[in-house]
Design an enzyme around this catalytic site. Structure first.
Site, PDB file in Angstrom:
ATOM      1  N   LYS A  54     -62.667  49.335  98.073  1.00  0.00           N
ATOM      2  CA  LYS A  54     -61.915  50.013  97.018  1.00  0.00           C
ATOM      3  C   LYS A  54     -62.707  51.210  96.480  1.00  0.00           C
ATOM      4  CE  LYS A  54     -59.474  45.752  96.039  1.00  0.00           C
ATOM      5  NZ  LYS A  54     -59.324  44.519  95.256  1.00  0.00           N
ATOM      6  N   GLN A  98     -61.716  41.553  90.103  1.00  0.00           N
ATOM      7  CA  GLN A  98     -61.570  41.029  91.464  1.00  0.00           C
ATOM      8  C   GLN A  98     -61.381  39.510  91.434  1.00  0.00           C
ATOM      9  OE1 GLN A  98     -61.258  42.881  94.216  1.00  0.00           O
ATOM     10  NE2 GLN A  98     -61.060  41.068  95.510  1.00  0.00           N
ATOM     11  N   ASP A 121     -53.525  46.315  89.213  1.00  0.00           N
ATOM     12  CA  ASP A 121     -53.235  45.258  90.195  1.00  0.00           C
ATOM     13  C   ASP A 121     -51.794  44.756  90.077  1.00  0.00           C
ATOM     14  OD1 ASP A 121     -55.252  44.450  92.000  1.00  0.00           O
ATOM     15  OD2 ASP A 121     -56.432  43.578  90.361  1.00  0.00           O
TER      16      ASP A 121
HETATM   17  N1  GUN Z   1     -58.239  39.268  95.588  1.00  0.00           N
HETATM   18  C1  GUN Z   1     -57.506  39.318  96.721  1.00  0.00           C
HETATM   19  N2  GUN Z   1     -56.619  40.325  96.662  1.00  0.00           N
HETATM   20  C2  GUN Z   1     -56.805  40.930  95.476  1.00  0.00           C
HETATM   21  C3  GUN Z   1     -56.198  42.057  94.846  1.00  0.00           C
HETATM   22  O1  GUN Z   1     -55.270  42.698  95.356  1.00  0.00           O
HETATM   23  N3  GUN Z   1     -56.696  42.362  93.609  1.00  0.00           N
HETATM   24  C4  GUN Z   1     -57.687  41.674  93.018  1.00  0.00           C
HETATM   25  N4  GUN Z   1     -58.086  42.057  91.809  1.00  0.00           N
HETATM   26  N5  GUN Z   1     -58.266  40.634  93.573  1.00  0.00           N
HETATM   27  C5  GUN Z   1     -57.829  40.265  94.797  1.00  0.00           C
END
Ligand code: GUN
Length: 296
Positions: A54, A98, A121
């Site tokens: 990211k 996350q 998100d």
């Molecule tokens: N863990 C797995 N996929 C995601 C996501 O799209 N966002 C976040 N914050 N955590 C994740």
């Protein structure tokens, strides 16, 4: 016959290019660069890799970012205090915590602490609720990325039978909502299957579009799908492979080699859905900076 490949890497690169141009235009107008605050609790190896991806994407499109790494012993109270200070900081446009979190922390409670206007998100109940109501909102990045893939390849959704395997809050559930909503990208007849579904094949065999987000390597075999199905594989599973220098390889939830012979379209793993998730996060962060969804 062999399926056409849905190239998530290519479509994600196009999307990132568009975001990069929009960020540039936004900054040229005198606005500061969009800023994404990533919060990583603990040292889960997969989460470290995902947050790294990211950060790299942010740098590529011109979004500023910082990853706050917190010890896995942090209390819920302390974590929420940090989130509240990010909520109050006008220099931060998007906040991403996350997942998964260490088990002593409530995922629901932590997500609810994020200001929904910064919830890039799309996990906050306000955004999930507005998605269900067909109102402007931040949309969960993986299912939103899948909708972009279908659109890019002009794969029809309206009146198709979409079957979603997996009912998670992050993927399966919002996916089913997006496919079934009465808007220009939806209008599919949608079935949600999950681990309690009796006779999974009885459902998957009728799918025109099959979306699999179950977290089970090679769950879907050729005999479970019909000829011409569109297959979207969200799974990323590590399976032991001594011929690989890492000692493992990544496989999806779909038995790709056999299913591709029956499908009309299929996503590979890796290189299918994964890159789209990150590209959609970039798009959401720009929307947050522009206050496009929540103007006030
Ligand atoms: N863990 C797995 N996929 C995601 C996501 O799209 N966002 C976040 N914050 N955590 C994740």
């Amino acid at each position: 016959m062999s399926a056409e490949i849905i190239d998530g890497r290519k479509v994600a690169a196009l999307l990132r290019e568009r975001v990069q141009e929009d960020v540039q235009e936004w900054c040229t107008k005198g606005n500061r660069r969009p800023f994404l605050q990533v919060i990583l609790v603990g040292d889960d190896p997969a989460s470290i890799v995902y947050t790294g991806t990211k950060t790299k994407a942010c740098m590529e499109v011109g979004i500023e970012t910082d990853t706050m790494v917190l010890q896995d012993t942090i209390s819920e109270f302390e974590l929420k205090e940090i989130i509240q200070s990010c909520n109050a900081n006008d220099e931060i446009d998007g906040i991403l915590v996350q997942m998964p979190l260490p088990s002593h922390l409530s995922q629901h409670s932590v997500i609810e602490a994020i200001d929904h206007r910064k919830d890039v998100d799309g996990f906050h109940p306000m955004n999930v609720g507005r998605l269900s109501l067909n109102q402007p909102c931040f949309k969960s990045c993986t299912p939103a990325g899948i909708m972009e893939l279908l659109k890019h390849y002009s794969i029809p959704v309206k009146s198709q039978h979409a079957v979603v395997v997996g009912a998670s809050n992050i993927v399966g559930s919002p996916m089913a909502v997006m496919l079934s909503r009465e808007n220009s990208s939806g209008k599919a007849t949608t079935t949600i299957c999950h681990k309690y579904t009796r006779d999974l094949t009885a459902h998957t065999i009728h799918a025109d579009i099959l979306i699999v987000a179950a977290g089970q390597p090679h769950l879907i075999k050729a005999e479970m799908v019909k000829q011409g199905v569109v297959v979207i594989d969200v799974g990323i599973n590590r399976v032991a492979d001594e011929t690989n220098e890492k000692g493992y390889r990544l496989v999806g939830d779909v038995d790709y080699d056999s299913v591709k012979k029956k499908a009309s379209w299929i996503t590979p793993v890796p290189g299918g859905v994964g890159p789209m998730t990150v590209a959609m996060l970039m798009k959401n962060t720009l929307l947050a900076a522009k206050k496009s969804l929540y103007p006030n």
